[in-house]
Design a protein around this motif. Structure first.
Motif, PDB file in Angstrom:
ATOM      1  N   ILE A 266       0.863  -1.192   0.000  1.00 11.61           N
ATOM      2  CA  ILE A 266       0.000   0.000   0.000  1.00 11.61           C
ATOM      3  C   ILE A 266       0.896   1.237   0.000  1.00 11.61           C
ATOM      4  O   ILE A 266       2.053   1.190   0.418  1.00 11.61           O
ATOM      5  N   GLY A 267       0.339   2.333  -0.487  1.00  4.10           N
ATOM      6  CA  GLY A 267       1.056   3.605  -0.411  1.00  4.10           C
ATOM      7  C   GLY A 267       0.619   4.354   0.846  1.00  4.10           C
ATOM      8  O   GLY A 267      -0.365   3.983   1.501  1.00  4.10           O
ATOM      9  N   CYS A 268       1.341   5.423   1.167  1.00  2.00           N
ATOM     10  CA  CYS A 268       1.025   6.181   2.384  1.00  2.00           C
ATOM     11  C   CYS A 268      -0.335   6.862   2.295  1.00  2.00           C
ATOM     12  O   CYS A 268      -1.015   7.032   3.309  1.00  2.00           O
ATOM     13  N   ILE A 269      -0.725   7.233   1.095  1.00  2.00           N
ATOM     14  CA  ILE A 269      -2.044   7.862   0.963  1.00  2.00           C
ATOM     15  C   ILE A 269      -3.152   6.846   1.258  1.00  2.00           C
ATOM     16  O   ILE A 269      -4.121   7.140   1.959  1.00  2.00           O
ATOM     17  N   ASP A 270      -2.966   5.608   0.748  1.00  2.53           N
ATOM     18  CA  ASP A 270      -3.934   4.544   1.082  1.00  2.53           C
ATOM     19  C   ASP A 270      -4.030   4.393   2.592  1.00  2.53           C
ATOM     20  O   ASP A 270      -5.103   4.316   3.175  1.00  2.53           O
ATOM     21  N   CYS A 271      -2.859   4.348   3.196  1.00  2.00           N
ATOM     22  CA  CYS A 271      -2.758   4.107   4.625  1.00  2.00           C
ATOM     23  C   CYS A 271      -3.467   5.209   5.411  1.00  2.00           C
ATOM     24  O   CYS A 271      -4.182   4.968   6.377  1.00  2.00           O
ATOM     25  N   LYS A 272      -3.264   6.448   4.965  1.00  2.00           N
ATOM     26  CA  LYS A 272      -3.880   7.587   5.643  1.00  2.00           C
ATOM     27  C   LYS A 272      -5.390   7.586   5.452  1.00  2.00           C
ATOM     28  O   LYS A 272      -6.144   7.995   6.343  1.00  2.00           O
ATOM     29  N   ASN A 273      -5.829   7.112   4.293  1.00  2.00           N
ATOM     30  CA  ASN A 273      -7.276   7.013   4.088  1.00  2.00           C
ATOM     31  C   ASN A 273      -7.901   5.957   4.996  1.00  2.00           C
ATOM     32  O   ASN A 273      -9.007   6.148   5.493  1.00  2.00           O
ATOM     33  N   PHE A 274      -7.160   4.854   5.240  1.00  2.00           N
ATOM     34  CA  PHE A 274      -7.659   3.857   6.217  1.00  2.00           C
ATOM     35  C   PHE A 274      -7.816   4.517   7.584  1.00  2.00           C
ATOM     36  O   PHE A 274      -8.791   4.287   8.299  1.00  2.00           O
ATOM     37  N   LEU A 275      -6.826   5.348   7.933  1.00  2.00           N
ATOM     38  CA  LEU A 275      -6.881   6.018   9.235  1.00  2.00           C
ATOM     39  C   LEU A 275      -8.103   6.937   9.307  1.00  2.00           C
ATOM     40  O   LEU A 275      -8.851   6.926  10.293  1.00  2.00           O
ATOM     41  N   LEU A 276      -8.317   7.696   8.228  1.00  2.00           N
ATOM     42  CA  LEU A 276      -9.477   8.600   8.213  1.00  2.00           C
ATOM     43  C   LEU A 276     -10.793   7.823   8.314  1.00  2.00           C
ATOM     44  O   LEU A 276     -11.744   8.306   8.925  1.00  2.00           O
ATOM     45  N   ASP A 277     -10.806   6.614   7.722  1.00  2.00           N
ATOM     46  CA  ASP A 277     -12.022   5.790   7.826  1.00  2.00           C
ATOM     47  C   ASP A 277     -12.367   5.493   9.283  1.00  2.00           C
ATOM     48  O   ASP A 277     -13.528   5.282   9.619  1.00  2.00           O
ATOM     49  N   HIS A 278     -11.351   5.426  10.140  1.00  2.00           N
ATOM     50  CA  HIS A 278     -11.607   5.159  11.557  1.00  2.00           C
ATOM     51  C   HIS A 278     -11.765   6.435  12.376  1.00  2.00           C
ATOM     52  O   HIS A 278     -12.496   6.478  13.358  1.00  2.00           O
ATOM     53  N   LEU A 279     -11.039   7.468  11.954  1.00  2.00           N
ATOM     54  CA  LEU A 279     -11.053   8.720  12.709  1.00  2.00           C
ATOM     55  C   LEU A 279     -12.364   9.494  12.488  1.00  2.00           C
ATOM     56  O   LEU A 279     -12.954  10.023  13.442  1.00  2.00           O
ATOM     57  N   ASP A 280     -12.821   9.536  11.254  1.00  2.00           N
ATOM     58  CA  ASP A 280     -14.027  10.309  10.942  1.00  2.00           C
ATOM     59  C   ASP A 280     -15.236   9.912  11.782  1.00  2.00           C
ATOM     60  O   ASP A 280     -15.916  10.777  12.326  1.00  2.00           O
ATOM     61  N   PRO A 281     -15.529   8.602  11.891  1.00  2.00           N
ATOM     62  CA  PRO A 281     -16.698   8.220  12.703  1.00  2.00           C
ATOM     63  C   PRO A 281     -16.565   8.571  14.180  1.00  2.00           C
ATOM     64  O   PRO A 281     -17.568   8.658  14.888  1.00  2.00           O
ATOM     65  N   VAL A 282     -15.323   8.744  14.661  1.00  2.00           N
ATOM     66  CA  VAL A 282     -15.141   9.185  16.042  1.00  2.00           C
ATOM     67  C   VAL A 282     -15.438  10.678  16.147  1.00  2.00           C
ATOM     68  O   VAL A 282     -16.111  11.139  17.081  1.00  2.00           O
ATOM     69  N   LEU A 283     -14.949  11.429  15.181  1.00  2.00           N
ATOM     70  CA  LEU A 283     -15.040  12.892  15.277  1.00  2.00           C
ATOM     71  C   LEU A 283     -16.378  13.458  14.800  1.00  2.00           C
ATOM     72  O   LEU A 283     -16.799  14.521  15.257  1.00  2.00           O
ATOM     73  N   ALA A 284     -17.079  12.736  13.908  1.00  2.00           N
ATOM     74  CA  ALA A 284     -18.309  13.297  13.327  1.00  2.00           C
ATOM     75  C   ALA A 284     -19.394  13.576  14.376  1.00  2.00           C
ATOM     76  O   ALA A 284     -19.925  14.695  14.426  1.00  2.00           O
ATOM     77  N   PRO A 285     -19.721  12.613  15.256  1.00  2.00           N
ATOM     78  CA  PRO A 285     -20.773  12.883  16.245  1.00  2.00           C
ATOM     79  C   PRO A 285     -20.357  13.986  17.222  1.00  2.00           C
ATOM     80  O   PRO A 285     -21.185  14.771  17.704  1.00  2.00           O
ATOM     81  N   LEU A 286     -19.074  14.029  17.467  1.00  2.00           N
ATOM     82  CA  LEU A 286     -18.517  15.023  18.353  1.00  2.00           C
ATOM     83  C   LEU A 286     -18.698  16.444  17.781  1.00  2.00           C
ATOM     84  O   LEU A 286     -19.097  17.381  18.463  1.00  2.00           O
ATOM     85  N   ARG A 287     -18.446  16.531  16.482  1.00  2.00           N
ATOM     86  CA  ARG A 287     -18.581  17.796  15.778  1.00  2.00           C
ATOM     87  C   ARG A 287     -20.039  18.263  15.809  1.00  2.00           C
ATOM     88  O   ARG A 287     -20.335  19.431  16.023  1.00  2.00           O
ATOM     89  N   GLU A 288     -20.942  17.308  15.631  1.00  2.00           N
ATOM     90  CA  GLU A 288     -22.370  17.637  15.629  1.00  2.00           C
ATOM     91  C   GLU A 288     -22.824  18.176  16.980  1.00  2.00           C
ATOM     92  O   GLU A 288     -23.522  19.178  17.060  1.00  2.00           O
ATOM     93  N   ARG A 289     -22.393  17.470  18.031  1.00  2.00           N
ATOM     94  CA  ARG A 289     -22.786  17.921  19.371  1.00  2.00           C
ATOM     95  C   ARG A 289     -22.198  19.300  19.662  1.00  2.00           C
ATOM     96  O   ARG A 289     -22.838  20.157  20.251  1.00  2.00           O
ATOM     97  N   ARG A 290     -20.962  19.480  19.225  1.00  2.00           N
ATOM     98  CA  ARG A 290     -20.299  20.756  19.485  1.00  2.00           C
ATOM     99  C   ARG A 290     -21.071  21.897  18.810  1.00  2.00           C
ATOM    100  O   ARG A 290     -21.324  22.930  19.403  1.00  2.00           O
ATOM    101  N   GLU A 291     -21.453  21.658  17.551  1.00  2.00           N
ATOM    102  CA  GLU A 291     -22.164  22.705  16.816  1.00  2.00           C
ATOM    103  C   GLU A 291     -23.507  23.025  17.468  1.00  2.00           C
ATOM    104  O   GLU A 291     -23.917  24.177  17.535  1.00  2.00           O
ATOM    105  N   ALA A 292     -24.190  22.003  17.940  1.00  2.00           N
ATOM    106  CA  ALA A 292     -25.486  22.221  18.588  1.00  2.00           C
ATOM    107  C   ALA A 292     -25.327  23.124  19.810  1.00  2.00           C
ATOM    108  O   ALA A 292     -26.081  24.085  19.993  1.00  2.00           O
ATOM    109  N   PHE A 293     -24.332  22.845  20.634  1.00  2.00           N
ATOM    110  CA  PHE A 293     -24.105  23.682  21.821  1.00  2.00           C
ATOM    111  C   PHE A 293     -23.600  25.074  21.431  1.00  2.00           C
ATOM    112  O   PHE A 293     -23.955  26.063  22.069  1.00  2.00           O
ATOM    113  N   ALA A 294     -22.763  25.118  20.385  1.00  2.00           N
ATOM    114  CA  ALA A 294     -22.182  26.407  19.980  1.00  2.00           C
ATOM    115  C   ALA A 294     -23.261  27.375  19.507  1.00  2.00           C
ATOM    116  O   ALA A 294     -23.102  28.596  19.596  1.00  2.00           O
ATOM    117  N   ARG A 295     -24.398  26.829  19.025  1.00  2.00           N
ATOM    118  CA  ARG A 295     -25.497  27.695  18.579  1.00  2.00           C
ATOM    119  C   ARG A 295     -26.185  28.397  19.744  1.00  2.00           C
ATOM    120  O   ARG A 295     -26.863  29.396  19.541  1.00  2.00           O
TER     121      ARG A 295
END
Ligand code: TRP
Ligand code: SF4
Length: 328
Positions: A266-295
């Motif tokens: 695999i190349g490093c870009i592939d590898c980083k995309n695998f990481l994002l596949d795991h990181l995004d689902p952790v950060l997405a709900p967090l971002r949503e909650r943050r935005e709701a409170f920030a309003r």
């Protein structure tokens, strides 16, 4: 439930929180909420010990920290979230403890000399900075907290807190339980440049970063420096991207990266995309909650005020006992 053991921890509001704070502390704080009566303090007085001359962003940082905390799932219904300076009992206890803490104990705290040498552009020869661990002890003892979830860097502070509690009890009679650390043993996450993740290195992935920003930061992150071309085999053990994989990815992804990096499958870009596949689902709900409170910043302020009211109830009961023990 008043019989539950109490937990206290805090952060200095010195800027936005990043994914290192998430795995190094906040996930642990969240998991303690069901089992303990948790108090989490935004320690603005602690920020002042070094930032006394740079207070312009302080209120903003306090509010951002409250948003970050609620975004990760600290729940103001279950935990008491508050701003340290709203509960004056911390200051009174700090003063009373300062009478019985020998100067030598404070001068011997490893972080004291270290920080004075390391921190640039700040004069840390002030009285308040020397007393930093006494103030931290007051934060803890005001709630008679049994458990203090902290990172390994705080062990020496906690040891001092126990010594101060012991000394108080031996002079005035048994008032305080000795607080124990609950250490989160997560290795420090590397930032995008491979050095430890830190606001001051400008290499952090923040909890408040939009998805595109996270993607950009990860995709430009440094990798194994020996892996220059796609056809070069790499070594995950020396690659900071792999360290992030270990914090966020599944075992099967780890296995794949380990195998395929080493044989240039695999190349490093592939590898980083695998990481994002795991990181995004952790950060997405967090971002949503943050935005709701920030309003609704007014609601956030109300939450912090209600938290301070609850904290004050406990702290003022402790202080009544303390004054009584001291006969003041
Ligand atoms: N010193 C801690 C840090 O820098 C913050 C802190 C302040 C704290 N008061 C505390 C931590 C009480 C635990 C308990 O991270
Ligand atoms: Fe690092 Fe992944 Fe590239 Fe290997 S493939 S060097 S682990 S980024």
């Amino acid at each position: 439930m008043s019989t539950q053991e109490r937990v206290l921890s805090g952060f200095r509001p010195s800027g936005p929180l990043h994914i290192g704070h998430l795995v190094g502390a906040l996930q642990n704080w969240v998991s303690l909420q069901d089992q303990y009566r948790c108090f989490y303090a935004i320690c603005d007085w602690h920020a002042l010990t070094s930032e006394y001359a740079h207070t312009e962003p302080l209120r903003h940082y306090v509010l951002q920290m409250a948003l970050d905390w609620m975004a990760v799932g600290l729940d103001p219904e279950r935990s008491t979230l508050f701003v340290q300076s709203s509960v004056k009992e911390h200051a009174e206890l700090h003063l009373l403890l300062s009478m019985i803490v020998p100067l030598g104990w404070l001068e011997r705290v490893p972080t004291y000399k270290e920080q004075q040498l390391q921190v640039k552009g700040r004069d840390l020869t002030n009285y308040g900075f020397l007393g930093y661990p006494v103030l931290q002890t007051a934060d803890i003892l005001a709630y008679k907290a049994r458990w203090v979830p902290v990172g390994e860097d705080q062990i020496s502070h906690l040891e001092l807190s126990r010594e101060i509690a012991r000394r108080f009890n031996s002079i005035y009679g048994e008032v305080f339980p000795e607080p124990q650390p609950k250490i989160t043993r997560v290795p420090r996450l590397p930032g995008t440049d491979g050095r430890k993740m830190s606001k001051s290195y400008n290499n952090a992935v923040y909890l408040s970063d939009p998805e595109g920003e996270v993607r950009k930061k990860i995709l430009t992150m440094v990798t194994d420096p020996a892996r220059i071309r796609r056809s070069d085999p790499g070594n995950p053990d020396v690659c900071p991207v792999y360290t992030l994989h270990k914090a966020f990815s599944s075992q099967s992804t780890l296995d794949t990266v380990n195998l395929e990096c080493r044989r240039a499958g695999i190349g490093c870009i592939d590898c980083k995309n695998f990481l994002l596949d795991h990181l995004d689902p952790v950060l997405a709900p967090l971002r949503e909650r943050r935005e709701a409170f920030a309003r609704s910043p007014d609601r956030v302020k109300q939450i912090l005020e209600a938290g301070a009211d609850r904290a004050r109830e406990v702290a003022s009961a402790t202080l009544a006992e303390v004054r009584n023990a001291i006969r003041i």
